[in-house]
Design an enzyme around this catalytic site. Sequence first.
Site, PDB file in Angstrom:
ATOM      1  CG  HIS A 179       4.983  26.381   0.649  1.00 30.91           C
ATOM      2  ND1 HIS A 179       4.988  25.075   0.228  1.00 30.91           N
ATOM      3  CD2 HIS A 179       6.220  26.875   0.350  1.00 30.91           C
ATOM      4  CE1 HIS A 179       6.180  24.774  -0.288  1.00 30.91           C
ATOM      5  NE2 HIS A 179       6.946  25.856  -0.231  1.00 30.91           N
TER       6      HIS A 179
ATOM      7  CG  ASN B 229       4.455  21.623   0.819  1.00 30.61           C
ATOM      8  OD1 ASN B 229       3.847  22.544   0.283  1.00 30.61           O
ATOM      9  ND2 ASN B 229       5.427  21.825   1.686  1.00 30.61           N
TER      10      ASN B 229
ATOM     11  CG  ASP C  30       9.029  23.172  -2.738  1.00 28.91           C
ATOM     12  OD1 ASP C  30      10.242  23.248  -2.999  1.00 28.91           O
ATOM     13  OD2 ASP C  30       8.468  23.896  -1.905  1.00 28.91           O
TER      14      ASP C  30
ATOM     15  CG  ASN D  60      15.806  22.764   3.299  1.00 28.29           C
ATOM     16  OD1 ASN D  60      16.913  22.954   2.819  1.00 28.29           O
ATOM     17  ND2 ASN D  60      15.200  21.599   3.260  1.00 28.29           N
TER      18      ASN D  60
ATOM     19  CG  ASP E  86      10.282  28.456  -0.440  1.00 26.06           C
ATOM     20  OD1 ASP E  86       9.144  27.948  -0.352  1.00 26.06           O
ATOM     21  OD2 ASP E  86      11.324  27.849  -0.164  1.00 26.06           O
TER      22      ASP E  86
END
Lengths: 308, 425
Positions: B64, B96, B154, B280, B307
């Site tokens: 991200h 996102n 995601d 998460n 992640d």
Amino acid sequence: MEFRRKDLLGIADLVPEEIHHILDTAASLKEISTRPIKKVPTLRGKTVVTVFYEPSTRTRMSFEIAAKRLSADTLNLTVAASSAVKGETLMDTAHNLEAMQPDVLVIRHPASGAPHFLARRLKCGVINAGDGLHEHPTQALLDLLTVQEAKDTLSGLKVAIIGDIAHSRVARSNIHAFSKMGSQVIVAGPATMLPPYLESLGVRVTCSLEEAVAGADVIMMLRLQLERMGQMFLSTLREYSRCFGLSLRHLEMAKPEAIVMHPGPLNRGVEISPEVADSARSVILQQVTNGVAIRMAMLYLLIGGEKA
Amino acid sequence: MSLLITGGLLVDPSQGLEASRDLLIEQGKVAALEPAGTIAQDRHRVIDASNLVVTPGLIDMHVHLREPGEEYKETILTGTRAAVAGGFTAVAAMPNTKPVNDNAAVTRFILEAAQAAGLARVYPVGAISMGSLGQTLSEYGDQKEAGAVAFSDDGQPVMNAMLMRRALEYARTFEVPLIAHEEDLALRAAGVMHEGRVSLELGLRGIPAAAEESMIFRDLALLQLTGGRLHIAHVSAFGSVALIRTAKAAGLAVTAETAPHYFSLTDEAVYGYDTLAKVNPPLRSAADVAAIKAGLKDGTLDVIACDHAPHTSLEKDLEFEAAAFGLIGLETSLGLSLKLVHDGVLNLSQLVAKMSPHPARILGVPGGTLAPGSIADVTLIDLNREWTVDVNTFASKSRNCPFHGWTLQGRAVMTIVGGKVVWKE
């Protein structure tokens, strides 16, 4: 012994000697509340701030009365009137309170671990007055004191805790407390309210109220939080009270001198029948009286005496 | 400008190669790969890789970068700086952002910013649904043309099974893979950590492993129905590994990834209400960690991706249940993963495969190989270097890393993208 903690965050952290010391201190301070002038100068010049992010009547009053009987100044931050609604973070609120130099902060917060979060960051003492689903240590201590008065011991007892174990900080603290003192705890409730891994805390687990109370010395009923209705934990209140409400017939299955406890406030006719609540076996009001003594003891041990 | 990397142990699983080789790079491409000492050194800039491992550039297919929209957490520039400092020559950026990358304009913006940064390659991942709201399919064809390499919601699991079915079919139309965040939101409810012994003790609401497993089961059934390609993101649970293993044995076109934190930490990291360990899917039990390692070893889990999820103190310095999920990993991923090699869980080729050729193949992007003619994305690794993780030295803008203070063995020492040294120690 000397009590060397800055904070009281949970029963899980305490060793049995500390618990005995707190109970002994509370037992000796209890007498103050029976005097015509219910006040000693022990904590004169100390400031106790209570910060409650959840509604509470008895716990908050109990702390306030305890502080006043020891001559501490008390100040209450109510959440509705506080900066929390303006978006201030918990840490900023705490730093601002600390800047006013209180000696101890009593906090109740809906987030588990919120008192731990503050205790790590503040120099003043922190007392956990209930954090989320986690712990409510002064409640467990006052329960221990009440049982000790009734039974003269805290070991070798069978203690049944009935109700919504999953969402109860009272249950968690009491499971730790009675297990540490050498009693056997058995918990009962519908399986929706018995979280997985409960056995890892050293308790027996059953879905049968009858099995839990059979031969019990202490029966502790938990308040059913009515907002759990509609959250898939229960069918109807009627069925809950039929299966998990304590009535006189259950008392007959327990030991003859068994006592009935409840942290309050009661849902009469739901988890406890009026006949049981008002019976001679009920020690519910002694619990409230002992609450003041326990909170006096904690304030004294954290900010009074030799550490002053 | 030509570059000759000499004397290194070349580990390239795409060619089944683990041997001493000299690597010659010319015009951004691999020009030659020859036994050590056989390429004349005089006409090239020479990099001495003695005692180092030379691999195809590492690719992290799940990060991200927060830009556009949350530049205070990370930007494409700082995120790709962190990537190259961690040995990664390419990353796939999850959609996102704010706005969500659900259209070609955002995809192009990301690619242009990455180009301007000039560090790691960035492969945009488009959203499965418009706004990742789980209602309408976004424009896969248009976004693919603009450069999106896969599609994922995601962070916002696709709860509607019909939408997931249509997404698999629509993705098949354009020959792009879907990347699924597998989590049943109704079952997660207000959960903030793994449901187990530790959540019980801490009084924190749990997220059962079944929230992940049941959705994986659903999506495998849908994949069976629709065909197409499904890649399962951040696998964390014992049962998930078993489901994927069975599906692969049955011949389904499914691939899967896990992240270093799922084989390096358990839910016990949450003790003390440490929000850095709030992620998460959540950190799970020791049995889950063992299953993740077994899944990596037997090939059920194809990829290690970190992640990377930057957050600042605004999101993390809060009471546990109010804090954001996520941790950053680009600068620790390789070091944590090399522990699998040092501990004998994987051999070096297996590890490199999961961090370079496998993600390249799944995303259909260049790289993942040092075969002559391929792009010259290369990572040089010192396998045995001991170093201490210090978040204050991170290139990332954020500091939310639970591994601060850990001593790791092995790290990247040079990162080369398109024949250009973009980072070195």
